[in-house]
Motif scaffolding. Structure first.
Motif, PDB file in Angstrom:
ATOM      1  N   THR A 151      -3.152  -9.427  -0.760  1.00 61.82           N
ATOM      2  CA  THR A 151      -1.761  -9.015  -0.602  1.00 61.82           C
ATOM      3  C   THR A 151      -1.686  -7.491  -0.435  1.00 61.82           C
ATOM      4  N   CYS A 152      -0.542  -7.032   0.042  1.00 64.94           N
ATOM      5  CA  CYS A 152      -0.406  -5.616   0.408  1.00 64.94           C
ATOM      6  C   CYS A 152      -0.703  -4.689  -0.769  1.00 64.94           C
ATOM      7  N   HIS A 153      -0.213  -5.039  -1.957  1.00 70.35           N
ATOM      8  CA  HIS A 153      -0.445  -4.156  -3.105  1.00 70.35           C
ATOM      9  C   HIS A 153      -1.898  -4.194  -3.569  1.00 70.35           C
ATOM     10  N   LYS A 154      -2.631  -5.263  -3.214  1.00 73.31           N
ATOM     11  CA  LYS A 154      -4.054  -5.327  -3.535  1.00 73.31           C
ATOM     12  C   LYS A 154      -4.867  -4.519  -2.521  1.00 73.31           C
ATOM     13  N   ALA A 155      -4.466  -4.595  -1.258  1.00 68.70           N
ATOM     14  CA  ALA A 155      -5.185  -3.869  -0.212  1.00 68.70           C
ATOM     15  C   ALA A 155      -4.902  -2.373  -0.274  1.00 68.70           C
ATOM     16  N   PHE A 156      -3.727  -2.003  -0.767  1.00 70.86           N
ATOM     17  CA  PHE A 156      -3.351  -0.586  -0.879  1.00 70.86           C
ATOM     18  C   PHE A 156      -3.093  -0.277  -2.359  1.00 70.86           C
ATOM     19  N   ASP A 157      -1.865  -0.200  -2.768  1.00 74.39           N
ATOM     20  CA  ASP A 157      -1.513  -0.033  -4.179  1.00 74.39           C
ATOM     21  C   ASP A 157      -0.054  -0.423  -4.338  1.00 74.39           C
ATOM     22  N   GLU A 158       0.406  -0.561  -5.562  1.00 79.06           N
ATOM     23  CA  GLU A 158       1.747  -1.090  -5.787  1.00 79.06           C
ATOM     24  C   GLU A 158       2.832  -0.188  -5.222  1.00 79.06           C
ATOM     25  N   ALA A 159       2.708   1.114  -5.437  1.00 80.23           N
ATOM     26  CA  ALA A 159       3.737   2.039  -4.958  1.00 80.23           C
ATOM     27  C   ALA A 159       3.833   2.011  -3.436  1.00 80.23           C
ATOM     28  N   THR A 160       2.682   1.990  -2.767  1.00 80.90           N
ATOM     29  CA  THR A 160       2.680   1.954  -1.308  1.00 80.90           C
ATOM     30  C   THR A 160       3.264   0.642  -0.797  1.00 80.90           C
ATOM     31  N   ALA A 161       2.941  -0.467  -1.454  1.00 79.33           N
ATOM     32  CA  ALA A 161       3.486  -1.760  -1.055  1.00 79.33           C
ATOM     33  C   ALA A 161       5.004  -1.788  -1.218  1.00 79.33           C
ATOM     34  N   LEU A 162       5.480  -1.225  -2.320  1.00 77.85           N
ATOM     35  CA  LEU A 162       6.920  -1.171  -2.559  1.00 77.85           C
ATOM     36  C   LEU A 162       7.614  -0.381  -1.452  1.00 77.85           C
ATOM     37  N   LEU A 163       7.065   0.774  -1.108  1.00 76.31           N
ATOM     38  CA  LEU A 163       7.649   1.612  -0.060  1.00 76.31           C
ATOM     39  C   LEU A 163       7.524   0.969   1.314  1.00 76.31           C
ATOM     40  N   ALA A 164       6.435   0.264   1.543  1.00 76.77           N
ATOM     41  CA  ALA A 164       6.262  -0.436   2.822  1.00 76.77           C
ATOM     42  C   ALA A 164       7.357  -1.476   3.001  1.00 76.77           C
ATOM     43  N   GLY A 165       7.631  -2.238   1.954  1.00 82.03           N
ATOM     44  CA  GLY A 165       8.697  -3.232   2.026  1.00 82.03           C
ATOM     45  C   GLY A 165      10.053  -2.592   2.256  1.00 82.03           C
ATOM     46  N   ASP A 166      10.335  -1.519   1.523  1.00 82.96           N
ATOM     47  CA  ASP A 166      11.604  -0.809   1.701  1.00 82.96           C
ATOM     48  C   ASP A 166      11.779  -0.350   3.144  1.00 82.96           C
ATOM     49  N   THR A 167      10.725   0.217   3.700  1.00 76.30           N
ATOM     50  CA  THR A 167      10.800   0.783   5.046  1.00 76.30           C
ATOM     51  C   THR A 167      10.933  -0.309   6.100  1.00 76.30           C
ATOM     52  N   LEU A 168      10.224  -1.408   5.934  1.00 76.68           N
ATOM     53  CA  LEU A 168      10.320  -2.503   6.897  1.00 76.68           C
ATOM     54  C   LEU A 168      11.735  -3.069   6.944  1.00 76.68           C
ATOM     55  N   GLN A 169      12.378  -3.177   5.792  1.00 77.98           N
ATOM     56  CA  GLN A 169      13.749  -3.679   5.786  1.00 77.98           C
ATOM     57  C   GLN A 169      14.673  -2.719   6.539  1.00 77.98           C
TER      58      GLN A 169
END
Length: 293
Positions: A102-120
């Motif tokens: 999953t995204c937070h495993k491949a990167f990190d939790e903070a980056t995954a959170l921001l990635a989701g925010d930005t995609l929306q």
């Protein structure tokens, strides 16, 4: 021999993949780690069911595939954002998505959170940047924004229901929001892209989407019981581990499978008046209740 639904879905996948790739390349790349996480979340596989529904609905209303590109891309960006956030430790805490970490495993939790925010956020950029009329774009933005809000409501209800003895009606309420809302938006945004304003047609499509969205989730619950992790691309049995209420748990496996079939049939019946123009919508409904992943 390949089936019509697989051919149509494959065509949609091949159309939307370069669109998503090109769209993401055009965005602010200053934070390269964030850009990489967004591309990872969006471009690494996926059935692209929601874009396909937007395309199919557009065709059913007399439009072209090109008319629906921005709607198809936008709903997939929102879908991918929701998966990134759903997988986070504070939500469903999953390690596997689409057969990959999953995204937070491949990167990190903070980056995954921001990635989701930005995609929306970028989903609405995609809609606003299309060549459709201002009225069409406004209607699409409203549909997608409402679906995004309802998904969050569904996720909140889902989390609150863990470990609880829910009734079938309560479970249905969760999934009409968490899963069904974006499926409904996909279908209606495709119709809007074609310029459809006919009330009867829009009502038929909304009924189709509502029934199909629930059928999709019921079948998803079934696959969590009988599916294979490798085929699913995510951990089988995860719902049971989280002590979540599911249709097989409440109804039994056989009755849950029967319910998915009944909802599928009701979805198809709703769009029967549209005739052969709705063939792609029929094919997708068939795929969604027959799939093994």
């Amino acid at each position: 021999m390949s089936s019509p639904e697989n051919n149509f879905l494959s065509d949609c996948q091949q159309r939307i993949q370069p669109w998503l790739d090109d769209f993401l390349q055009q965005q602010n790349g200053l934070a390269s780690h964030l850009s990489a996480a967004m591309r990872y979340a969006v471009l690494n596989g996926g059935k692209r069911v929601r874009p396909a529904l937007a395309y199919a609905s557009c065709l059913a209303c007399g439009g072209t595939l090109a008319d629906a590109d921005s709607a198809a891309g936008a709903v997939e960006l929102v879908h991918c954002y929701s998966l990134v956030h759903d997988d986070l430790p504070c939500m469903d805490d999953d390690d596997l998505r689409r057969g990959l970490p999953t995204c937070h495993k491949a990167f990190d939790e903070a980056t995954a959170l921001l990635a989701g925010d930005t995609l929306q956020a970028l989903a609405f950029v995609a809609l606003a940047s299309s060549d459709l009329s201002s009225s069409q774009k406004t209607r699409q933005v409203q549909k997608l924004a409402l679906a995004s809000a309802n998904m969050a409501v569904g996720q909140a209800l889902d989390l609150a229901g863990e470990g609880q003895q829910l009734r079938v009606a309560e479970l249905e309420q969760i999934h009409r929001h968490k899963t069904g809302a974006l499926i409904k938006a996909s279908v209606l945004m495709g119709a809007i892209a074609a310029g459809c304003t006919d009330t009867k047609t829009l009502t038929a499509l909304e009924t189709y989407a509502s029934k199909l969205g629930l059928a999709f989730q019921v079948h998803d619950d079934v696959l969590d019981v009988i599916g294979d992790t490798q085929k699913l691309g995510k951990q089988a049995g995860a719902d049971a581990e989280l002590n979540k209420a599911t249709y097989p748990a409440l109804l039994g496996l056989s009755q849950a499978q029967q319910l998915a079939t009944e909802l599928h049939d009701q979805a198809i019946a709703a769009i029967k008046p549209l005739g052969c123009k709705a063939n792609a919508l029929v094919w997708l409904a068939d795929f969604l209740v027959d799939r093994d992943h």
